[in-house]
Scaffold this active site. Sequence first.
Site, PDB file in Angstrom:
ATOM      1  N   GLU A 166      -5.660  -5.059  10.348  1.00 46.47           N
ATOM      2  CA  GLU A 166      -4.666  -4.011  10.575  1.00 46.47           C
ATOM      3  C   GLU A 166      -4.994  -3.279  11.873  1.00 46.47           C
ATOM      4  OE1 GLU A 166      -2.524  -2.933   6.717  1.00 46.47           O
ATOM      5  OE2 GLU A 166      -4.171  -1.543   6.965  1.00 46.47           O
ATOM      6  N   GLU A 175      -6.861   4.672   7.477  1.00 45.24           N
ATOM      7  CA  GLU A 175      -6.630   6.095   7.195  1.00 45.24           C
ATOM      8  C   GLU A 175      -7.826   6.706   6.489  1.00 45.24           C
ATOM      9  OE1 GLU A 175      -2.848   5.578   5.282  1.00 45.24           O
ATOM     10  OE2 GLU A 175      -1.972   5.008   7.202  1.00 45.24           O
ATOM     11  N   SER A 223       3.191  -2.189  10.346  1.00 47.41           N
ATOM     12  CA  SER A 223       4.641  -2.173  10.544  1.00 47.41           C
ATOM     13  C   SER A 223       5.309  -3.504  10.205  1.00 47.41           C
ATOM     14  CB  SER A 223       4.974  -1.728  11.980  1.00 47.41           C
ATOM     15  OG  SER A 223       4.511  -0.404  12.193  1.00 47.41           O
ATOM     16  N   ASN A 261       0.872  -1.182   0.000  1.00 53.55           N
ATOM     17  CA  ASN A 261       0.000   0.000   0.000  1.00 53.55           C
ATOM     18  C   ASN A 261       0.902   1.222   0.000  1.00 53.55           C
ATOM     19  OD1 ASN A 261      -1.852   2.008   0.407  1.00 53.55           O
ATOM     20  ND2 ASN A 261      -2.170   1.552   2.578  1.00 53.55           N
TER      21      ASN A 261
HETATM   22  C1  PEP Z   1      -0.807   0.119   5.761  1.00 54.61           C
HETATM   23  O1  PEP Z   1      -0.732   1.208   5.228  1.00 54.61           O
HETATM   24  O2  PEP Z   1      -1.739  -0.646   5.470  1.00 54.61           O
HETATM   25  C2  PEP Z   1       0.218  -0.290   6.718  1.00 54.61           C
HETATM   26  C3  PEP Z   1       0.126  -1.437   7.319  1.00 54.61           C
HETATM   27  O3  PEP Z   1       1.252   0.616   6.922  1.00 54.61           O
HETATM   28  P1  PEP Z   1       2.673   0.308   7.661  1.00 54.61           P
HETATM   29  O4  PEP Z   1       3.193  -0.996   7.080  1.00 54.61           O
HETATM   30  O5  PEP Z   1       3.518   1.469   7.312  1.00 54.61           O
HETATM   31  O6  PEP Z   1       2.378   0.163   9.113  1.00 54.61           O
END
Ligand code: PEP
Length: 249
Positions: free
Chosen positions: A167, A97, A213, A9
């Site tokens: 997530e 987001e 992350s 993403n």
């Molecule tokens: C995401 O944008 O779905 C995400 C998991 O971001 P990150 O890996 O930066 O935590």
Amino acid sequence: MRKKLIAANWKMYKTPDQARDFFRDFLPLVKGHDRDEIVVCPTYLCLDDAVAAAKGSNVAIGAQNLHWEKEGAFTGEVNAAMLLAVGVTHVIIGHSERRQYFGETDDTVNLKLKSALEAGLIPIVCVGEVLEEREASLTDDVLRRQCLRAFHKVSAKKAVRLVIAYEPVWAIGTGKTATPQMAVDAHAIIRGEASECFGQEFADKLRILYGGSVKPENAHTLMSEEEIDGALVGGASLDPKSFAAIVKY
Ligand code: PEP
């Protein structure tokens, strides 16, 4: 055995030139890799270049959002038919987001999911709790509610290509990762809800990704869990070497 899916993403990063550079460097690193499915989700503006760059490779291209209407006066929006027309196969729906900053709700997630499935796109529906909800032991309730409402009036037959991404919001872009056990427990809740809505056979085949992350350093541990069917990767997917290392965990 569910084939794992590793999705990037890119959020609001990269111009078309930068997207082309990414694919120039990334594709040779994952050439011939067929253990996992690989998807890259750039901004709308880079979709054309990404599709062209990835043509004939083992990498599919997804969008980060869509609108559920077929067409109309919806300034700034893009629908499923438009995504399909440029060669997009996957679409992220309900990213935290978008829920946090752009007013996305469980109801709009449901509308978007139905529209994506109807059009033949592979939806990656994001669910997950915020920190306060985890601390108040509400994670299970939140995940059940988000799934139940996302799946409202969706049939198992239509949803056959559905992918879910768990997530935890507190782990996105923060450097904090859920422990494998936290992810496994959350995935079990989601799979249970999918079984309630669509039946056990469907739930057994449903791919549930972990996102939050994910980095080259923790990808192997997370992906070794049978219950974790892949990853949705934000920050660490922007660099070709780092994303390739995650794909190859
Ligand atoms: C995401 O944008 O779905 C995400 C998991 O971001 P990150 O890996 O930066 O935590």
